[in-house]
Write a protein that holds these residues in place. Structure first.
Motif, mmCIF file in Angstrom:
data_model
loop_
_atom_site.group_PDB
_atom_site.id
_atom_site.type_symbol
_atom_site.label_atom_id
_atom_site.label_comp_id
_atom_site.label_asym_id
_atom_site.label_seq_id
_atom_site.Cartn_x
_atom_site.Cartn_y
_atom_site.Cartn_z
ATOM 1 N N ALA A 74 0.840 -1.198 0.000
ATOM 2 C CA ALA A 74 0.000 0.000 0.000
ATOM 3 C C ALA A 74 0.875 1.249 0.000
ATOM 4 C CB ALA A 74 -0.925 0.006 1.217
ATOM 5 N N PHE A 75 0.824 1.993 -1.087
ATOM 6 C CA PHE A 75 1.445 3.309 -1.158
ATOM 7 C C PHE A 75 0.382 4.352 -0.823
ATOM 8 C CE2 PHE A 75 4.170 0.940 -4.097
ATOM 9 C CZ PHE A 75 5.430 1.379 -3.729
ATOM 10 N N THR A 76 0.790 5.469 -0.246
ATOM 11 C CA THR A 76 -0.134 6.570 -0.008
ATOM 12 C C THR A 76 0.447 7.832 -0.629
ATOM 13 O OG1 THR A 76 0.858 7.211 2.117
ATOM 14 C CG2 THR A 76 -0.894 5.538 2.175
ATOM 15 N N ASN A 77 -0.369 8.858 -0.816
ATOM 16 C CA ASN A 77 0.154 10.118 -1.358
ATOM 17 C C ASN A 77 -0.466 11.344 -0.695
ATOM 18 O OD1 ASN A 77 -2.370 10.235 -2.585
ATOM 19 N ND2 ASN A 77 -1.579 10.491 -4.650
ATOM 20 N N ASP A 78 -1.190 11.154 0.384
ATOM 21 C CA ASP A 78 -1.839 12.269 1.084
ATOM 22 C C ASP A 78 -1.516 12.130 2.567
ATOM 23 O OD1 ASP A 78 -3.492 14.257 2.086
ATOM 24 O OD2 ASP A 78 -5.305 13.522 1.098
ATOM 25 N N ARG A 79 -0.688 13.028 3.091
ATOM 26 C CA ARG A 79 -0.241 12.931 4.483
ATOM 27 C C ARG A 79 -1.381 13.144 5.482
ATOM 28 N NH1 ARG A 79 4.369 12.211 6.719
ATOM 29 N NH2 ARG A 79 5.751 12.945 5.087
ATOM 30 N N VAL A 80 -2.361 13.986 5.134
ATOM 31 C CA VAL A 80 -3.493 14.255 6.021
ATOM 32 C C VAL A 80 -4.784 14.032 5.218
ATOM 33 C CG1 VAL A 80 -4.532 15.932 7.603
ATOM 34 C CG2 VAL A 80 -2.062 15.991 7.195
ATOM 35 N N PRO A 81 -5.152 12.777 5.019
ATOM 36 C CA PRO A 81 -6.302 12.496 4.150
ATOM 37 C C PRO A 81 -7.632 12.890 4.791
ATOM 38 C CG PRO A 81 -5.478 10.474 5.135
ATOM 39 C CD PRO A 81 -4.536 11.568 5.535
ATOM 40 N N ARG A 82 -8.359 13.715 4.082
ATOM 41 C CA ARG A 82 -9.705 14.115 4.462
ATOM 42 C C ARG A 82 -10.533 14.143 3.193
ATOM 43 N NH1 ARG A 82 -10.419 13.442 9.591
ATOM 44 N NH2 ARG A 82 -11.123 15.406 10.417
ATOM 45 N N ALA A 83 -11.615 13.416 3.155
ATOM 46 C CA ALA A 83 -12.456 13.352 1.967
ATOM 47 C C ALA A 83 -13.029 14.714 1.600
ATOM 48 C CB ALA A 83 -13.595 12.353 2.172
ATOM 49 N N PHE A 84 -13.175 15.591 2.565
ATOM 50 C CA PHE A 84 -13.817 16.886 2.334
ATOM 51 C C PHE A 84 -12.824 18.015 2.060
ATOM 52 C CE2 PHE A 84 -13.425 16.041 6.872
ATOM 53 C CZ PHE A 84 -12.671 17.127 7.298
ATOM 54 N N ASN A 85 -11.530 17.711 1.928
ATOM 55 C CA ASN A 85 -10.527 18.749 1.674
ATOM 56 C C ASN A 85 -10.282 18.891 0.170
ATOM 57 O OD1 ASN A 85 -8.393 20.494 1.510
ATOM 58 N ND2 ASN A 85 -6.968 19.237 2.670
ATOM 59 N N PRO A 86 -10.842 19.915 -0.476
ATOM 60 C CA PRO A 86 -10.666 20.079 -1.921
ATOM 61 C C PRO A 86 -9.276 20.596 -2.300
ATOM 62 C CG PRO A 86 -11.910 21.918 -1.061
ATOM 63 C CD PRO A 86 -11.706 20.964 0.099
ATOM 64 N N GLU A 87 -8.476 21.010 -1.328
ATOM 65 C CA GLU A 87 -7.163 21.603 -1.615
ATOM 66 C C GLU A 87 -6.006 20.714 -1.160
ATOM 67 O OE1 GLU A 87 -7.010 25.637 -0.238
ATOM 68 O OE2 GLU A 87 -9.046 26.014 -0.929
ATOM 69 N N TRP A 88 -6.241 19.426 -1.032
ATOM 70 C CA TRP A 88 -5.158 18.536 -0.599
ATOM 71 C C TRP A 88 -4.018 18.531 -1.600
ATOM 72 C CZ3 TRP A 88 -3.374 13.942 -2.828
ATOM 73 C CH2 TRP A 88 -4.099 13.481 -3.931
ATOM 74 N N ARG A 89 -2.844 18.226 -1.126
ATOM 75 C CA ARG A 89 -1.652 18.213 -1.978
ATOM 76 C C ARG A 89 -0.963 16.846 -1.896
ATOM 77 N NH1 ARG A 89 -1.740 23.120 -3.610
ATOM 78 N NH2 ARG A 89 -1.749 24.965 -2.311
#
Length: 173
Positions: free
Chosen positions: A84-99
């Motif tokens: 499992a790779f991830t790419n979002d350090r603070v995953p929130r489904a409602f964050n439209p500005e994630w990096r």
């Protein structure tokens, strides 16, 4: 597409993806636009390669691995089943500005089955991540890590053989 490339009929490969000579893409693989897969790779059953992912030459990505945008894999890397790779350090489904937070896997590294790599880390060249480990920090080159969270248990040579036990912490800061 290069010569000698095999793509199983069930695979879904973007015409904007680049796939090197001799690479084999197996059952139910999806490769998205602007992905670059090197020469002589094997992408096993049910692999997902996100857009703009870069995978080097002679890599083996085993069944059911998803490689997300922001992950770069060097040459001669082994990625075990269900890694499992991830790419979002603070995953929130409602964050439209994630990096995207990038992850780098160095040349010759091996990642065991069911390991999880938290984004923002580098796995050093010829390092080895034991099956089931959760990697939260950088792993130094030629280091074997295992556990949750993954900790260094020794140094290894290029072929993966242990050369020391418990040397250093094996994590770069």
């Amino acid at each position: 597409m290069e010569q000698d490339t095999y793509i199983h009929p069930s695979a879904n490969v973007s015409d904007k993806a680049r796939i090197g000579a001799g690479t084999k893409v197996w059952i139910n693989v999806q490769i998205r636009e602007n992905a670059h897969i090197g020469q002589g790779c094997i992408l096993s059953k049910d692999v997902y390669i996100d857009h703009a992912v870069r995978i080097g030459d002679r890599c083996k990505v085993q069944n059911s691995v998803s490689v997300y945008n922001g992950v770069t894999i060097g040459d001669d890397v082994f990625v075990g089943p269900n890694v499992a790779f991830t790419n979002d350090r603070v995953p929130r489904a409602f964050n439209p500005e994630w990096r995207i937070t990038e992850t780098m896997v160095g040349n010759g590294a091996s990642i065991g089955a069911n390991a999880t790599l938290v984004c923002g880390i580098t796995i050093g060249e010829y390092a080895m991540v034991a099956a089931g480990s959760v990697v939260t920090k950088n792993v130094a080159p030629y280091t074997l890590v295992m556990g949750n969270p993954a900790r260094a248990v020794g140094k290894i040579d290029k072929m993966g053989n242990r050369v020391t036990e418990g040397e250093g912490d094996g994590h770069e800061q």
